[in-house]
Scaffold this active site. Sequence first.
Site, mmCIF file in Angstrom:
data_model
loop_
_atom_site.group_PDB
_atom_site.id
_atom_site.type_symbol
_atom_site.label_atom_id
_atom_site.label_comp_id
_atom_site.label_asym_id
_atom_site.label_seq_id
_atom_site.Cartn_x
_atom_site.Cartn_y
_atom_site.Cartn_z
ATOM 1 N N SER A 64 0.920 -1.314 0.203
ATOM 2 C CA SER A 64 0.036 -0.026 0.142
ATOM 3 C C SER A 64 0.838 1.186 0.159
ATOM 4 C CB SER A 64 -0.974 -0.018 1.216
ATOM 5 O OG SER A 64 -2.045 -0.805 1.024
ATOM 6 N N LYS A 67 0.126 3.466 -2.881
ATOM 7 C CA LYS A 67 -0.930 4.312 -2.751
ATOM 8 C C LYS A 67 -0.559 5.728 -2.842
ATOM 9 C CE LYS A 67 -4.038 0.603 -1.272
ATOM 10 N NZ LYS A 67 -4.343 -0.224 -0.196
ATOM 11 N N TYR A 192 -4.006 -2.462 -10.048
ATOM 12 C CA TYR A 192 -3.760 -2.234 -8.602
ATOM 13 C C TYR A 192 -2.860 -3.041 -8.345
ATOM 14 C CZ TYR A 192 -4.891 -2.419 -3.782
ATOM 15 O OH TYR A 192 -4.854 -2.671 -2.508
ATOM 16 N N TYR A 244 -4.720 3.291 7.989
ATOM 17 C CA TYR A 244 -5.830 2.432 8.224
ATOM 18 C C TYR A 244 -6.845 2.955 9.581
ATOM 19 C CZ TYR A 244 -3.685 -0.117 4.706
ATOM 20 O OH TYR A 244 -2.861 -0.281 3.727
ATOM 21 N N VAL A 262 1.177 -3.983 3.658
ATOM 22 C CA VAL A 262 1.090 -5.007 4.504
ATOM 23 C C VAL A 262 2.204 -5.935 4.310
ATOM 24 C CG1 VAL A 262 -1.508 -5.288 4.800
ATOM 25 C CG2 VAL A 262 -0.246 -6.340 2.621
HETATM 26 N N1 GLU Z 1 -2.330 -5.471 -2.226
HETATM 27 C C1 GLU Z 1 -2.829 -5.282 -0.616
HETATM 28 C C2 GLU Z 1 -4.206 -5.532 -0.662
HETATM 29 O O1 GLU Z 1 -4.869 -5.200 -1.905
HETATM 30 C C3 GLU Z 1 -2.421 -3.891 -0.107
HETATM 31 C C4 GLU Z 1 -2.946 -3.789 1.435
HETATM 32 C C5 GLU Z 1 -1.891 -3.129 2.073
HETATM 33 O O2 GLU Z 1 -0.649 -3.030 2.027
HETATM 34 O O3 GLU Z 1 -2.304 -2.433 3.231
HETATM 35 O O4 GLU Z 1 -4.719 -5.892 0.192
#
Ligand code: GLU
Length: 308
Positions: A64, A67, A192, A244, A262
């Site tokens: 993430s 992002k 994505y 989050y 993650v």
């Molecule tokens: N590719 C992971 C997912 O879509 C990203 C989640 C993350 O890094 O928090 O679940």
Amino acid sequence: MLTYQDVLNDIYQKIEPILNEGKVADYIPALAQVNPEQFAMSITLFDGSSYHVGCSDEKFSIQSISKVFTFTKALSIYSTDLYKRVGKEPSGNPFNSLVQLEYESGIPRNPFINAGAIVVTDTLINNYKTLDATYSEVSNFIKEISDNKNIDFDENVCSSEIKHGHRNLALANLMKSFNNLDNNVDDVVKTYFKHCSITMSTKELSRAMLFLANHGTDPITNKKFITSSQTKRINSVMLTCGHYDASGDFAYHVGLPGKSGVGGGIVAVVPNVMSIAVFSPRLNSWGNSLAGTKALEIFTTKTNLSIF
Ligand code: GLU
């Protein structure tokens, strides 16, 4: 007087006893194959000097953290029109939650939860026209901000995400049903995932984030990537939404804009001073690197470099 290297060495010592705490993300099976007790931390300063501890050359799945880069691209293309498709408020919910999306009519709370990043990817596909061009533009942007051509994605992690991406597909389908996804659901989600499976080391990530510590301009190459105002927005959303439903906890303990993934990475920005990256794969219950969060907390406590 303590040098930055002394501070990093001291952090590593303090962190070592907790490297066996937390759990590696295993809902993406390829991520569960990493050595769980690794630790690395890197900082990069405006004069180009950098300091590192642990396995700072080890490339890991940025997940993430991507992002931040996709949001930056989309904001520079669409400016405030982007917020017709995605919000900028904390979600207070887990990163892959479906519930809020349902009662908020398919508009994700922010670009840093999965649904938000999927919408952002959709806007990038609209702009760049093809999936390949969209991936290339994002990866070229990362190469530019990190001043490093050696950036790629991990095929194994990407296909593992595709195979087990039921929840992300559910988010994308739900948004499609609310007319908040223009392109084909599978195409958007695959693109994505490709962004998420880009691999970088803490050395590379801390370098890449430097423009966000300097009003959108790389202080080393003097290349301007985004405006000062856009930089303020991105850092604000990182501070309020970067972790989050633990974004408040991270702001409370660390006091810096940051974004986790993650894969165990976290990036953070000290405005006007430096950028930081940490890596340790075991996660806390919110899905953020447990040792990484602690390391950043010790760093801002020791150096007084929080924004507050
Ligand atoms: N590719 C992971 C997912 O879509 C990203 C989640 C993350 O890094 O928090 O679940």
